[in-house]
Design an enzyme around this catalytic site. Structure first.
Site, PDB file in Angstrom:
ATOM      1  N   ASP A  36     -14.995  22.499 -17.465  1.00 38.12           N
ATOM      2  CA  ASP A  36     -15.548  21.075 -17.756  1.00 38.12           C
ATOM      3  C   ASP A  36     -16.560  20.963 -16.529  1.00 38.12           C
ATOM      4  OD1 ASP A  36     -15.856  18.403 -18.389  1.00 38.12           O
ATOM      5  OD2 ASP A  36     -13.637  18.227 -18.914  1.00 38.12           O
ATOM      6  N   ASP A  62     -21.523  23.454 -16.539  1.00 41.55           N
ATOM      7  CA  ASP A  62     -22.456  22.621 -17.478  1.00 41.55           C
ATOM      8  C   ASP A  62     -22.993  23.292 -18.661  1.00 41.55           C
ATOM      9  OD1 ASP A  62     -24.535  21.083 -18.304  1.00 41.55           O
ATOM     10  OD2 ASP A  62     -25.569  20.869 -16.567  1.00 41.55           O
ATOM     11  N   VAL A  63     -22.280  23.192 -19.726  1.00 43.50           N
ATOM     12  CA  VAL A  63     -22.578  23.820 -20.904  1.00 43.50           C
ATOM     13  C   VAL A  63     -23.912  23.678 -21.485  1.00 43.50           C
ATOM     14  CG1 VAL A  63     -20.255  23.810 -21.733  1.00 43.50           C
ATOM     15  CG2 VAL A  63     -21.811  22.195 -22.680  1.00 43.50           C
ATOM     16  N   TYR A 155     -25.480  11.607 -32.452  1.00 44.88           N
ATOM     17  CA  TYR A 155     -24.334  12.424 -32.494  1.00 44.88           C
ATOM     18  C   TYR A 155     -24.238  13.018 -33.841  1.00 44.88           C
ATOM     19  CZ  TYR A 155     -19.254  12.900 -32.001  1.00 44.88           C
ATOM     20  OH  TYR A 155     -17.985  13.413 -32.255  1.00 44.88           O
TER      21      TYR A 155
END
Length: 255
Positions: A36, A62-63, A155
């Site tokens: 996460d 941090d993706v 989104y």
């Protein structure tokens, strides 16, 4: 169905859906890499799972940052020696706003986390799975990426991109032992759902429930229900499922 001897990476593992998935995979014998943006929530989850040290690791990742993803995937591979399943649950909703009111910065950030984060995790995990000649990736789409839900332009567009990114990657793999699928929930009873519904006041909706479409079952899904679908899709029981977008929306998209 068993995950004995298998290693599962979960991104966004501090969230409601991902933590339910972690519990499900752990109950089936999996070892877990819980990632996460901040490590504290996944450390708490790991403590709750009470797995032995050789079956769980946690990391802040941090993706949306390529160096962070690269380092973290290598850390997981070194810790466990293999990666069998990747579930890309990390995601953010962004604000509720009409297109003309949506800031470019907010839109960009939604894509950085949702789309580019999914892409980067696959970019660095797929070579590991391909070398093993076996693996399963599950990306998280949404009904918002399939229908035009109001006030969710960034989104919804990001989730549509994830669905098609899944299909692109699945067409490149599959024949090499690596399957890639997508799970698209409807409304799910999580903190994110509450945040989204509460934000509808920002677009002038007094009764925010008026913008929530639940479908014929008349209720949101539960995180544990999403976990059951994920466990199947990533298991050997779903060995011929590749490039699919599985709906788990209670019939919300029936019309």
């Amino acid at each position: 169905m068993t995950y004995e001897g298998k290693v599962v990476i979960l991104t966004g593992a501090g969230g409601g859906i991902a933590s339910a998935m972690a519990r499900k995979f752990a109950s089936l014998g999996a070892s877990l890499a819980l990632l996460d943006i901040a490590e504290e929530p996944v450390k708490k989850l790991a403590a709750q799972l009470a797995l032995p040290a050789d079956r769980v690791m946690t990391a802040a990742a941090d993706v949306s940052d390529e160096d962070s993803v690269r380092r973290t995937v290598e850390k997981v591979r070194e810790y466990f020696g293999r990666i069998d399943v990747l579930v890309n649950t990390a995601g953010i909703p962004g604000p509720s706003a009409r297109v003309q009111d949506y800031s470019y910065a907010d839109c960009r950030r939604v894509f950085e986390v949702n789309v580019f984060g999914t892409f980067l995790m696959m970019k660095y995990v797929l070579p590991v799975m391909q070398a093993q000649k076996k693996g399963a990736v599950l990306n998280i789409g949404s009904v918002s990426g399939m229908v035009g839900y109001p006030y969710e332009s960034a989104y919804g567009a990001s989730k549509a991109a994830i669905i098609h990114l899944t299909k692109n990657a699945a067409s490149e793999n599959g024949g090499n032992g690596v399957r890639i699928n997508c799970l698209s929930p409807g409304w799910v009873n999580t903190a994110m759902m509450k945040t989204i519904v509460d934000s509808y006041v920002d677009v002038g909706i007094a009764d925010t429930s008026e913008n929530v479409t639940l479908g014929p079952m008349g209720r949101p899904g539960e995180p544990a229900e999403m976990a059951e679908v994920a466990a199947f899709l990533c298991s050997d029981d779903a060995s011929y499922v590749n490039g699919s977008n599985w709906l788990a929306d209670g019939g919300m998209t029936l019309g």
